[in-house]
Structure formats: structure tokens, C-alpha cells
Design a protein around this motif. Structure first.
Motif, PDB file in Angstrom:
ATOM      1  N   GLN A 107       0.818  -1.216   0.000  1.00  0.00           N
ATOM      2  CA  GLN A 107       0.000   0.000   0.000  1.00  0.00           C
ATOM      3  C   GLN A 107       0.846   1.258   0.000  1.00  0.00           C
ATOM      4  O   GLN A 107       0.335   2.349  -0.256  1.00  0.00           O
ATOM      5  CB  GLN A 107      -0.953   0.001   1.214  1.00  0.00           C
ATOM      6  CG  GLN A 107      -0.313   0.449   2.534  1.00  0.00           C
ATOM      7  CD  GLN A 107       0.584  -0.603   3.155  1.00  0.00           C
ATOM      8  OE1 GLN A 107       0.728  -1.729   2.658  1.00  0.00           O
ATOM      9  NE2 GLN A 107       1.217  -0.244   4.264  1.00  0.00           N
ATOM     10  N   GLY A 108       2.125   1.117   0.284  1.00  0.00           N
ATOM     11  CA  GLY A 108       3.024   2.262   0.294  1.00  0.00           C
ATOM     12  C   GLY A 108       3.205   2.844   1.682  1.00  0.00           C
ATOM     13  O   GLY A 108       2.316   2.785   2.526  1.00  0.00           O
ATOM     14  N   THR A 109       4.390   3.403   1.902  1.00  0.00           N
ATOM     15  CA  THR A 109       4.685   4.083   3.158  1.00  0.00           C
ATOM     16  C   THR A 109       5.413   5.384   2.843  1.00  0.00           C
ATOM     17  O   THR A 109       6.313   5.422   1.995  1.00  0.00           O
ATOM     18  CB  THR A 109       5.514   3.180   4.102  1.00  0.00           C
ATOM     19  OG1 THR A 109       5.677   3.821   5.369  1.00  0.00           O
ATOM     20  CG2 THR A 109       6.879   2.847   3.528  1.00  0.00           C
ATOM     21  N   GLN A 110       5.004   6.448   3.505  1.00  0.00           N
ATOM     22  CA  GLN A 110       5.550   7.779   3.208  1.00  0.00           C
ATOM     23  C   GLN A 110       6.898   7.966   3.904  1.00  0.00           C
ATOM     24  O   GLN A 110       7.028   7.704   5.104  1.00  0.00           O
ATOM     25  CB  GLN A 110       4.581   8.865   3.672  1.00  0.00           C
ATOM     26  CG  GLN A 110       5.085  10.289   3.489  1.00  0.00           C
ATOM     27  CD  GLN A 110       5.149  10.712   2.028  1.00  0.00           C
ATOM     28  OE1 GLN A 110       4.210  10.465   1.263  1.00  0.00           O
ATOM     29  NE2 GLN A 110       6.254  11.338   1.634  1.00  0.00           N
ATOM     30  N   VAL A 111       7.859   8.449   3.138  1.00  0.00           N
ATOM     31  CA  VAL A 111       9.149   8.866   3.681  1.00  0.00           C
ATOM     32  C   VAL A 111       9.331  10.343   3.347  1.00  0.00           C
ATOM     33  O   VAL A 111       9.258  10.732   2.179  1.00  0.00           O
ATOM     34  CB  VAL A 111      10.315   8.042   3.098  1.00  0.00           C
ATOM     35  CG1 VAL A 111      11.664   8.638   3.521  1.00  0.00           C
ATOM     36  CG2 VAL A 111      10.205   6.589   3.532  1.00  0.00           C
ATOM     37  N   THR A 112       9.528  11.150   4.364  1.00  0.00           N
ATOM     38  CA  THR A 112       9.722  12.580   4.186  1.00  0.00           C
ATOM     39  C   THR A 112      11.046  12.986   4.816  1.00  0.00           C
ATOM     40  O   THR A 112      11.284  12.719   5.996  1.00  0.00           O
ATOM     41  CB  THR A 112       8.580  13.381   4.821  1.00  0.00           C
ATOM     42  OG1 THR A 112       7.333  12.970   4.246  1.00  0.00           O
ATOM     43  CG2 THR A 112       8.766  14.872   4.573  1.00  0.00           C
ATOM     44  N   VAL A 113      11.899  13.602   4.008  1.00  0.00           N
ATOM     45  CA  VAL A 113      13.210  14.048   4.476  1.00  0.00           C
ATOM     46  C   VAL A 113      13.230  15.576   4.462  1.00  0.00           C
ATOM     47  O   VAL A 113      13.084  16.194   3.407  1.00  0.00           O
ATOM     48  CB  VAL A 113      14.335  13.494   3.602  1.00  0.00           C
ATOM     49  CG1 VAL A 113      15.700  13.880   4.171  1.00  0.00           C
ATOM     50  CG2 VAL A 113      14.229  11.973   3.470  1.00  0.00           C
ATOM     51  N   SER A 114      13.407  16.147   5.621  1.00  0.00           N
ATOM     52  CA  SER A 114      13.423  17.612   5.730  1.00  0.00           C
ATOM     53  C   SER A 114      14.849  18.130   5.610  1.00  0.00           C
ATOM     54  O   SER A 114      15.805  17.498   6.049  1.00  0.00           O
ATOM     55  CB  SER A 114      12.810  18.043   7.057  1.00  0.00           C
ATOM     56  OG  SER A 114      13.585  17.564   8.138  1.00  0.00           O
ATOM     57  N   SER A 115      14.963  19.315   5.039  1.00  0.00           N
ATOM     58  CA  SER A 115      16.305  19.917   4.844  1.00  0.00           C
ATOM     59  C   SER A 115      16.715  20.766   6.036  1.00  0.00           C
ATOM     60  O   SER A 115      15.944  21.018   6.928  1.00  0.00           O
ATOM     61  CB  SER A 115      16.303  20.759   3.578  1.00  0.00           C
ATOM     62  OG  SER A 115      15.302  21.744   3.662  1.00  0.00           O
TER      63      SER A 115
END
Length: 115
Positions: A107-115
Motif C-alpha cells: 500500500q506504500g509508506t511515506q518517507v519525508t526528508v526535511s532539509s
């Protein structure tokens, strides 16, 4: 029917690490090619890494040296260890199982990388 369940996504700062896991149901896992794909907003889904049933990995150039794919056939699980994450790694990550011309997706999993 094959079911794939991903876990391990989240929010991390640039330079950080995350490990994604994908647990598969069924008995075909150990003879399947397993892969991780990702899709960023407005972009096509792209291959990140894949691993053969024998454990041979293959990586997209953009993640070589930073990501490691592995599998545990006893646990029907494939992993993606992601190090030195960059903002451009931000995407929904999907687990894929490929066998005899059939593709199965999580189903997908969110990966968010902040700067």
C-alpha cells in the motif's frame, strides 16, 4: 493471494536514517524477486532497489552507497536500510513482489526528508 505490508516510513532530517520493512504473506516469497520502488509527487514510480531470490541486490544510481536492500526468507520479509537521506528521497515507497510475470504491490509508506 499475496499481500505485502510495509512499515517504517516517517519524517527524518537530511543525513538521517530509516529502515523500511515489508512483510509478505504466502509461500512464494523465497522464490520471488523483491523490490522497493518510490513515487514522488508529480513523478513516475521508479525502482529504488531489488533483490533476487538468491540475495543478489541491484540499486538505482541515485541510492548506491546509501541504501541497502536485504531479505529474510525465514520471516518472509524484505528490508530497505536508508542512510544519508536527502530531501530528494522524499516519496511514497512501495514494496514489490515479482514472480512469473506477476507483480504484487504493497500500500506504500511515506518517507519525508526535511532539509
Amino acid at each position: 493471494q499475496v499481500q505485502l505490508v510495509e512499515s517504517g516510513g516517517g519524517l527524518v532530517q537530511a543525513g538521517g536514517s530509516l529502515t523500511l520493512s515489508c512483510a509478505a504473506s504466502g509461500s512464494i516469497f523465497r522464490i520471488s524477486v523483491m523490490g522497493w520502488y518510490r513515487q514522488a509527487p508529480g513523478k513516475q514510480r521508479e525502482l529504488v532497489a531489488k533483490i533476487t531470490s538468491g540475495g543478489s541486490p541491484n540499486y538505482a544510481d541515485s541510492v548506491k552507497g546509501r541504501f541497502t536492500i536485504s531479505r529474510d526468507n525465514a520471516k518472509n520479509t524484505v528490508y530497505l536500510q536508508m542512510n544519508s537521506l536527502k530531501p530528494e528521497d522524499t516519496a511514497v515507497y512501495y514494496c514489490n513482489l515479482f514472480i512469473i510475470s506477476n507483480n504484487y504491490w504493497g500500500q506504500g509508506t511515506q518517507v519525508t526528508v526535511s532539509s
